[in-house]
Design a protein around this motif. Structure first.
Motif, PDB file in Angstrom:
ATOM      1  N   VAL A   9       0.845  -1.205   0.000  1.00 42.17           N
ATOM      2  CA  VAL A   9       0.000   0.000   0.000  1.00 42.17           C
ATOM      3  C   VAL A   9       0.878   1.252   0.000  1.00 42.17           C
ATOM      4  O   VAL A   9       0.610   2.213  -0.731  1.00 42.17           O
ATOM      5  N   HIS A  10       1.933   1.230   0.797  1.00 41.23           N
ATOM      6  CA  HIS A  10       2.868   2.356   0.868  1.00 41.23           C
ATOM      7  C   HIS A  10       3.447   2.690  -0.505  1.00 41.23           C
ATOM      8  O   HIS A  10       3.627   3.870  -0.846  1.00 41.23           O
ATOM      9  N   THR A  11       3.718   1.680  -1.306  1.00 40.31           N
ATOM     10  CA  THR A  11       4.327   1.907  -2.615  1.00 40.31           C
ATOM     11  C   THR A  11       3.431   2.760  -3.503  1.00 40.31           C
ATOM     12  O   THR A  11       3.924   3.487  -4.377  1.00 40.31           O
ATOM     13  N   ARG A  61      -4.480   6.118   2.762  1.00 40.68           N
ATOM     14  CA  ARG A  61      -3.516   7.090   3.296  1.00 40.68           C
ATOM     15  C   ARG A  61      -3.678   7.239   4.805  1.00 40.68           C
ATOM     16  O   ARG A  61      -2.694   7.341   5.538  1.00 40.68           O
ATOM     17  N   ALA A  62      -4.925   7.251   5.255  1.00 42.71           N
ATOM     18  CA  ALA A  62      -5.176   7.360   6.693  1.00 42.71           C
ATOM     19  C   ALA A  62      -4.633   6.131   7.423  1.00 42.71           C
ATOM     20  O   ALA A  62      -4.064   6.246   8.518  1.00 42.71           O
ATOM     21  N   PHE A  63      -4.783   4.972   6.797  1.00 45.46           N
ATOM     22  CA  PHE A  63      -4.248   3.736   7.377  1.00 45.46           C
ATOM     23  C   PHE A  63      -2.731   3.843   7.550  1.00 45.46           C
ATOM     24  O   PHE A  63      -2.189   3.535   8.618  1.00 45.46           O
ATOM     25  N   LEU A  64      -2.040   4.306   6.502  1.00 46.85           N
ATOM     26  CA  LEU A  64      -0.584   4.425   6.574  1.00 46.85           C
ATOM     27  C   LEU A  64      -0.150   5.475   7.589  1.00 46.85           C
ATOM     28  O   LEU A  64       0.847   5.287   8.301  1.00 46.85           O
ATOM     29  N   SER A  70       4.715   4.132  14.495  1.00 40.95           N
ATOM     30  CA  SER A  70       5.240   2.975  15.226  1.00 40.95           C
ATOM     31  C   SER A  70       6.236   2.189  14.376  1.00 40.95           C
ATOM     32  O   SER A  70       7.259   1.714  14.894  1.00 40.95           O
ATOM     33  N   ALA A  71       5.954   2.074  13.072  1.00 36.30           N
ATOM     34  CA  ALA A  71       6.836   1.294  12.204  1.00 36.30           C
ATOM     35  C   ALA A  71       8.227   1.907  12.109  1.00 36.30           C
ATOM     36  O   ALA A  71       9.225   1.198  12.003  1.00 36.30           O
ATOM     37  N   PHE A  72       8.284   3.244  12.135  1.00 37.41           N
ATOM     38  CA  PHE A  72       9.558   3.940  11.949  1.00 37.41           C
ATOM     39  C   PHE A  72      10.014   4.685  13.203  1.00 37.41           C
ATOM     40  O   PHE A  72      10.828   5.603  13.122  1.00 37.41           O
TER      41      PHE A  72
END
Length: 202
Positions: A9-11, A61-64, A70-72
């Motif tokens: 999704v990020h891509t 986008r809201a999900f990301l 937390s991921a980074f």
């Protein structure tokens, strides 16, 4: 860091519209894994599918935006990463933008006019300068590439574009229909901003 679903999704924040194969070329995942992630993302409303291509939705986008902190978290707390991003923004990124302008235009009688690429020597000089900035960028971003292998992948793709440009394929400097230096650099910059939680400079 991001799991397979999140990365797929990020891509789509790096390439606004793309097929599973195009997205896999960016993120390094297996095409089958990207396809499975996109199928799930479409069912959850995070991604839209149209004629074999995909694009992220506001919900995606809201999900990301909820995932990134937390991921980074560790990466964002690293002083070496902060220093590397400062050096990137104030140094090599500005140099790439300037060289892209120099590639697309030339000065004639004090005015900037479109470059018709009739002067092979001029073009070769710009490509050579881009190569040196690329080498410098790899050093500047070492703290980030050590933490995230995707950064190294972007640098490799820029290197591939430079090799093709050096071979006479001029579209690979700033063309929008191929993975040119300019196109991949834009994707790299967007990825770095999302990793570090920064806004794109005006």
């Amino acid at each position: 860091m991001l799991d397979t679903y999140e990365l797929a999704v990020h891509t789509l924040t790096l390439r606004q519209l793309g097929t599973a194969e195009q997205l896999a070329d960016i993120n390094g995942l297996a095409v089958a894994d990207v396809e499975a992630a996109l199928e799930k993302a479409v069912s959850e409303g995070a991604v839209l599918a149209a004629r074999g291509s995909f694009m992220i939705t506001p919900a995606g986008r809201a999900f990301l935006d909820g995932v990134y902190p937390s991921a980074f978290a560790a990466l964002r707390a690293d002083d070496a990463v902060t220093e590397a991003m400062d050096a990137f923004e104030t140094g090599v990124n500005k140099q790439i933008l300037s060289l892209t302008t120099d590639w697309q235009t030339v000065e004639v009688d004090g005015d900037r006019v479109p470059n018709d690429h009739g002067d092979a020597g001029y073009d070769a000089k710009i490509v050579g300068k881009l190569g040196r900035v690329h080498e410098k960028t790899a050093k500047v971003l070492r703290p980030l590439s050590a933490a995230d292998p995707l950064v190294e992948r972007f640098l490799d793709r820029i290197g591939t574009a430079l090799t093709r440009a050096e071979g006479g394929e001029t579209d690979y400097v700033s063309g929008v229909r191929v993975d040119s230096v300019h196109t991949v650099w834009f994707q790299l910059h967007e990825h770095l901003l999302r990793l570090t939680g920064r806004e794109r400079p005006e």
